[in-house]
Design an enzyme around this catalytic site. Structure first.
Site, PDB file in Angstrom:
ATOM      1  CD  GLU A   3      -7.799 -18.102  32.237  1.00 14.62           C
ATOM      2  OE1 GLU A   3      -6.756 -18.782  32.304  1.00 14.62           O
ATOM      3  OE2 GLU A   3      -8.166 -17.331  33.145  1.00 14.62           O
ATOM      4  CG  HIS A  62      -1.773 -18.895  33.260  1.00 16.10           C
ATOM      5  ND1 HIS A  62      -2.346 -18.908  32.005  1.00 16.10           N
ATOM      6  CD2 HIS A  62      -2.791 -18.641  34.134  1.00 16.10           C
ATOM      7  CE1 HIS A  62      -3.640 -18.680  32.111  1.00 16.10           C
ATOM      8  NE2 HIS A  62      -3.938 -18.507  33.394  1.00 16.10           N
ATOM      9  CD  GLU A  63      -2.832 -18.378  37.887  1.00 20.75           C
ATOM     10  OE1 GLU A  63      -3.457 -17.305  38.033  1.00 20.75           O
ATOM     11  OE2 GLU A  63      -3.333 -19.368  37.331  1.00 20.75           O
ATOM     12  CG  HIS A  91      -4.339 -14.129  34.940  1.00 15.37           C
ATOM     13  ND1 HIS A  91      -5.124 -13.770  33.867  1.00 15.37           N
ATOM     14  CD2 HIS A  91      -4.477 -15.480  35.070  1.00 15.37           C
ATOM     15  CE1 HIS A  91      -5.713 -14.834  33.375  1.00 15.37           C
ATOM     16  NE2 HIS A  91      -5.329 -15.891  34.073  1.00 15.37           N
TER      17      HIS A  91
END
Length: 317
Positions: A209, A134-135, A138
């Site tokens: 998100e 997930h990071e 980003h």
């Protein structure tokens, strides 16, 4: 689009900073605030990631670390970054009992990811992979510049608003205090400027998100592990695992995968994340990988709480 959002964000926060300067010092105060805002924008662009990492005491690690949990974490991040077509980011660890993580950096070539010791202690390796994917999403989506610059400038606006409250409002042309009107302006500034800065954050964070969850699930190859990790992190964050650094710097809360704040008092104003159960449902519908099925996530107090990078009771030295 992300660059456009960043420019609009910087313009909005600069305007708030200038307005704060006007209420404190009139036209002269506004001019000084504008100069400071321009300088701060430039400084934040180049250095905001370093500021955030230093704020949280992040320690850089690599694939040769002697602690197996940290070594596996670094190996997995490097492997997933390569899979996503990204340069290897700086890989760091933060000493905090609360499981959580964030990414920072002005672009993929200057990115860093951070995981807390709590994340590495309390989640499974697959769940940690899901969180860090997930990071990396980003980073891939170029969200990190917006997230990091927002954290530094919104924090500065909050500090300026608090200063205005104690300073006592604007001054007239003769240099006299603003009296009752100035005091009212200062109080309004102290209340409204941080809220306005937070609204700017919230306007860009929720959709971001969901998209990072979707891209991260594909990077990790497993949406179920990320879903279970989100539920665990939420439960631990609400179950007494306080992130002390985040409580002291609430303007950085939007950077984390789950809101790290305990929800006391003004903390709720910094709740920029979508509801966790909505994110979990979206990941379950995505159905990526063998682990993409809904299961109960037990969260209990571990026998030994994570003790930090240098704690005698933990494996982090």
């Amino acid at each position: 689009m992300n660059h456009f959002k960043t420019y609009m964000l910087l313009a909005g926060l600069t305007a708030l900073f200038a307005g704060a300067g006007y209420l404190i010092g009139g036209p002269t105060g506004m001019a000084i605030a504008l100069v400071l805002a321009v300088a701060m924008n430039a400084f934040s662009y180049w250095n905001a990631d370093k500021i955030v990492l230093r704020t949280y005491g992040a320690v850089e690690v690599d694939e040769s670390h002697r602690e197996p949990l940290i070594r596996d974490y670094a190996i997995d991040v490097a492997e997933m970054a390569a899979k996503a077509g990204l340069p290897r980011p700086r890989i760091t660890v933060i000493d905090s009992v609360q499981p959580n993580a964030f990414a920072t950096g002005r672009d993929p070539a200057h990115a860093a990811v951070a995981a807390t010791t709590g994340l590495l202690s309390l989640l499974t390796r697959d769940e940690i992979r899901g969180v860090m994917a997930h990071e990396l999403a980003h980073v891939k989506n170029r969200d990190t510049l917006t997230m990091t610059v927002t954290a530094t400038i919104a924090g500065a606006i909050s500090a300026l608003a608090n200063f205005a409250f104690f300073f006592g409002g604007s001054r007239d042309e003769e240099g006299n205090g603003g009296g009752i009107g100035g005091m009212i302006g200062a109080i309004a500034l102290a209340i409204l400027a941080p809220i306005a800065a937070m609204l700017v954050q919230m306007a860009i964070s929720r959709a971001r998100e969901y998209e990072a969850d979707r891209v991260g699930a594909h990077i990790a190859g497993d949406s179920g592990s990320l879903a279970r990790a989100l539920e665990k992190i939420e439960a631990y964050a609400r179950g007494g695992y306080e992130n002390v650094q985040a409580e002291r710097n609430p303007a950085t809360a939007h950077m984390f995968i789950i809101n790290p704040l305990a929800g006391k008092g003004a903390d709720n104003l910094f709740s920029t994340h979508p509801a966790t159960h909505n994110r979990v449902e979206a990941l379950m519908r995505l159905g990526v990988g063998q682990g993409a099925r809904r299961v109960a996530v037990p969260v209990s107090e571990p026998a030994v709480r994570p003790s930090g990078l240098g704690g005698k009771a933990g494996p982090w030295g």
